[in-house]
Scaffold this motif. Structure first.
Motif, PDB file in Angstrom:
ATOM      1  N   ARG A  50      28.474 -63.904  -4.046  1.00 10.15           N
ATOM      2  CA  ARG A  50      28.344 -63.885  -2.578  1.00 10.15           C
ATOM      3  C   ARG A  50      27.374 -64.922  -2.033  1.00 10.15           C
ATOM      4  NH1 ARG A  50      28.716 -58.951  -4.272  1.00 10.15           N
ATOM      5  NH2 ARG A  50      28.294 -60.076  -6.174  1.00 10.15           N
ATOM      6  N   THR A  51      26.289 -65.193  -2.748  1.00  6.75           N
ATOM      7  CA  THR A  51      25.316 -66.126  -2.164  1.00  6.75           C
ATOM      8  C   THR A  51      25.918 -67.530  -2.081  1.00  6.75           C
ATOM      9  OG1 THR A  51      23.591 -64.813  -3.186  1.00  6.75           O
ATOM     10  CG2 THR A  51      22.931 -66.938  -2.310  1.00  6.75           C
ATOM     11  N   ARG A  52      26.517 -67.986  -3.190  1.00  3.07           N
ATOM     12  CA  ARG A  52      27.080 -69.338  -3.171  1.00  3.07           C
ATOM     13  C   ARG A  52      28.236 -69.431  -2.174  1.00  3.07           C
ATOM     14  NH1 ARG A  52      30.962 -72.587  -5.682  1.00  3.07           N
ATOM     15  NH2 ARG A  52      31.678 -71.008  -7.154  1.00  3.07           N
ATOM     16  N   VAL A  79      19.772 -73.967  -3.506  1.00  9.82           N
ATOM     17  CA  VAL A  79      19.568 -73.997  -4.960  1.00  9.82           C
ATOM     18  C   VAL A  79      19.264 -72.610  -5.522  1.00  9.82           C
ATOM     19  CG1 VAL A  79      18.229 -75.017  -6.855  1.00  9.82           C
ATOM     20  CG2 VAL A  79      18.571 -76.328  -4.753  1.00  9.82           C
ATOM     21  N   ARG A  80      19.958 -72.258  -6.588  1.00  9.54           N
ATOM     22  CA  ARG A  80      19.625 -71.060  -7.385  1.00  9.54           C
ATOM     23  C   ARG A  80      19.339 -71.517  -8.814  1.00  9.54           C
ATOM     24  NH1 ARG A  80      22.967 -65.448  -7.684  1.00  9.54           N
ATOM     25  NH2 ARG A  80      21.862 -65.217  -5.705  1.00  9.54           N
ATOM     26  N   HIS A  81      18.283 -70.948  -9.385  1.00  7.11           N
ATOM     27  CA  HIS A  81      17.852 -71.377 -10.731  1.00  7.11           C
ATOM     28  C   HIS A  81      17.169 -70.180 -11.408  1.00  7.11           C
ATOM     29  CE1 HIS A  81      15.507 -73.575 -13.772  1.00  7.11           C
ATOM     30  NE2 HIS A  81      16.332 -74.598 -13.591  1.00  7.11           N
ATOM     31  N   GLU A 102      11.954 -64.960  -5.715  1.00  3.23           N
ATOM     32  CA  GLU A 102      12.374 -64.551  -4.361  1.00  3.23           C
ATOM     33  C   GLU A 102      13.845 -64.851  -4.102  1.00  3.23           C
ATOM     34  OE1 GLU A 102      10.570 -64.441  -0.842  1.00  3.23           O
ATOM     35  OE2 GLU A 102       8.501 -64.790  -1.493  1.00  3.23           O
ATOM     36  N   HIS A 103      14.346 -64.256  -3.046  1.00  2.00           N
ATOM     37  CA  HIS A 103      15.721 -64.472  -2.580  1.00  2.00           C
ATOM     38  C   HIS A 103      15.667 -64.277  -1.053  1.00  2.00           C
ATOM     39  CE1 HIS A 103      19.980 -64.606  -2.463  1.00  2.00           C
ATOM     40  NE2 HIS A 103      20.278 -63.779  -3.440  1.00  2.00           N
ATOM     41  N   PRO A 104      15.062 -65.254  -0.342  1.00  2.00           N
ATOM     42  CA  PRO A 104      14.774 -65.035   1.079  1.00  2.00           C
ATOM     43  C   PRO A 104      15.989 -64.812   1.976  1.00  2.00           C
ATOM     44  CG  PRO A 104      14.123 -67.266   0.386  1.00  2.00           C
ATOM     45  CD  PRO A 104      14.491 -66.523  -0.852  1.00  2.00           C
ATOM     46  N   PRO A 114      21.921 -55.009  -2.872  1.00  2.00           N
ATOM     47  CA  PRO A 114      22.169 -56.452  -2.677  1.00  2.00           C
ATOM     48  C   PRO A 114      23.500 -56.886  -3.271  1.00  2.00           C
ATOM     49  CG  PRO A 114      20.533 -56.113  -4.421  1.00  2.00           C
ATOM     50  CD  PRO A 114      20.796 -54.761  -3.794  1.00  2.00           C
ATOM     51  N   LEU A 115      23.995 -56.107  -4.250  1.00  2.00           N
ATOM     52  CA  LEU A 115      25.187 -56.426  -5.041  1.00  2.00           C
ATOM     53  C   LEU A 115      24.897 -57.664  -5.912  1.00  2.00           C
ATOM     54  CD1 LEU A 115      28.121 -55.720  -2.563  1.00  2.00           C
ATOM     55  CD2 LEU A 115      26.951 -54.113  -4.093  1.00  2.00           C
ATOM     56  N   PRO A 116      25.540 -57.885  -7.033  1.00  2.00           N
ATOM     57  CA  PRO A 116      26.650 -57.095  -7.524  1.00  2.00           C
ATOM     58  C   PRO A 116      26.196 -55.719  -8.018  1.00  2.00           C
ATOM     59  CG  PRO A 116      25.987 -58.694  -9.189  1.00  2.00           C
ATOM     60  CD  PRO A 116      25.179 -58.981  -7.967  1.00  2.00           C
ATOM     61  N   ARG A 117      27.116 -54.732  -7.862  1.00  2.00           N
ATOM     62  CA  ARG A 117      26.915 -53.411  -8.450  1.00  2.00           C
ATOM     63  C   ARG A 117      27.519 -53.474  -9.848  1.00  2.00           C
ATOM     64  NH1 ARG A 117      29.406 -48.411  -5.105  1.00  2.00           N
ATOM     65  NH2 ARG A 117      31.081 -49.930  -4.783  1.00  2.00           N
TER      66      ARG A 117
HETATM   67  N1   CP Z   1      23.345 -60.641  -3.705  1.00  2.00           N
HETATM   68  C1   CP Z   1      23.553 -61.750  -4.454  1.00  2.00           C
HETATM   69  O1   CP Z   1      22.699 -62.638  -4.526  1.00  2.00           O
HETATM   70  O2   CP Z   1      24.787 -61.832  -5.022  1.00  2.00           O
HETATM   71  P1   CP Z   1      25.295 -62.987  -5.987  1.00  2.00           P
HETATM   72  O3   CP Z   1      24.381 -62.944  -7.199  1.00  2.00           O
HETATM   73  O4   CP Z   1      26.708 -62.661  -6.310  1.00  2.00           O
HETATM   74  O5   CP Z   1      25.124 -64.291  -5.267  1.00  2.00           O
END
Ligand code: CP
Ligand code: ASP
Length: 348
Positions: free
Chosen positions: A66-68, A115-117, A143-145, A282-285
């Motif tokens: 979802r984030t990307r 960016v995710r790392h 973090e994940h703002p 926040p998912l994923p579940r």
């Molecule tokens: N909530 C969340 O960051 O989901 P993803 O890891 O699927 O991006």
């Protein structure tokens, strides 16, 4: 020199978004207002070209759905173009290229980067070498703002529907509080509200880090530890459940956490007289057997808000781009026109 999150300048036009500590109540108001303005654009009922000519560099070195996709859809819906790379294997990091070189290179091709790392602090390192704003889409256990912003927006909406406000709310947070970066960002962001009571439950070895606890308590909020998820949700306005972040822990930690069965299910909510509670995640579940996550048997309950969160993610991420790229609500409205297509589903 590396700066700590409390030394990052406030978020705004031309600024990176690395930590929720860069946000204040005025900026929250601006982001939430923009999220309302872009609602018809997110829904696809009108077309917007405000970011015409802009290019997003989307770099994801960890799994994401979802984030990307919501960041990329947000940019596309605002009229921009997206370039993307996923995983280490398909970037030259696999050939030993540093974060710093990678960031300088990609920022030369982009107007903003997401960016995710997997390493905490790594996205700040990207930001130091970048010539364009960088948005943190998750840095290890840090973090994940953008997630915290969409979580707070959803919580505010759901509480509002029930005639309540975030100020004075009681929020249960259950699950992996140690490695869950969304919990860290959300708890810190909620300190901008008044008088929050957090009711926490986590398995052994997965407790909230002390620095987050201190951050919250020093700002005048209350933390109550519970011995079970059932005890945590009793009397709360909302529950925020999280997945066990197995990818971040050693076998030893996983064994001592002893996580099996359900974290939270309908029977527990019934026992706590909390079947009407706002349910967030926040998912994923993790839907595999015995994964110690939120059970799907809560899905018919009226407070289930997990897909409101994901839908709101698109609006909030549009708003983040608009702020970082200096676009006003008026600029958005001026660049909006009716769609010539209609993709409303007509299928029984
Ligand atoms: N909530 C969340 O960051 O989901 P993803 O890891 O699927 O991006
Ligand atoms: N998707 C969220 C994150 O990337 C939560 C999770 O993965 O459990 O932090």
């Amino acid at each position: 020199m590396a700066r700590t999150p409390d030394q990052f300048p406030p978020f705004g036009p031309g600024r990176h978004l690395l930590s929720v500590q860069q946000l204040d109540r005025a900026m929250l108001g601006q982001i939430f207002e923009l999220a309302e303005v872009v609602d018809p654009i997110a829904a696809g009922t009108v077309r917007c070209t405000v970011l015409d000519g802009a290019v997003l560099g989307s770099l994801f070195f960890e799994p994401s759905t979802r984030t990307r996709l919501s960041f990329e859809s947000a940019f596309l819906r605002l009229g921009g173009e997206v370039t993307t790379t996923t995983g280490f294997t398909f970037s030259s990091m696999a050939k030993g290229e540093s974060i710093s070189d990678t960031s300088r290179v990609v920022s030369g091709y982009s107007d903003v980067m997401v960016v995710r790392h997997p390493d905490e602090g790594s996205v700040a390192e990207f930001a130091r070498a970048s010539v364009v704003p960088v948005i943190n889409a998750g840095d290890g256990t840090g973090e994940h703002p953008s997630q915290a912003l969409l979580d707070l927006y959803t919580l505010r909406t759901e509480l509002g529907r029930r005639g309540k406000s975030v100020d004075g709310a009681t929020i249960a947070i259950v699950g992996d509080l140690k490695y869950g970066r969304t919990v860290h960002s959300l708890m810190k962001l909620l300190t901008l509200s008044r008088d929050i009571t957090f009711r926490l439950f986590s398995p052994p070895s997965l407790e909230l880090p002390v620095d987050i606890e201190r951050y919250v308590v020093e700002r005048g909020h209350r933390i109550v530890e519970a011995d079970s998820a059932t005890e945590a949700v009793a009397g709360a306005d909302a529950v925020y459940a999280t997945r066990v972040q197995r990818e971040r822990m050693t076998e030893e930690v996983l064994t001592s956490a002893n996580v099996t069965g359900n974290l939270l299910n309908r029977a527990m909510l019934h026992e706590a007289d909390a079947e009407e509670i706002i349910i967030m995640h926040p998912l994923p579940r993790d839907s595999r057997m015995d994964s110690f996550d939120l059970s799907t048997d809560v899905d018919e309950l009226p407070g289930l808000s997990i897909f409101h969160q994901t839908d709101n993610g698109l609006r909030i991420r549009m708003a983040i781009f608009l702020v970082a790229m200096g676009c006003s609500a008026d600029a958005v409205k001026a660049a909006t026109k009716n769609q010539s297509w209609d993709a409303t589903l007509d299928w029984d």
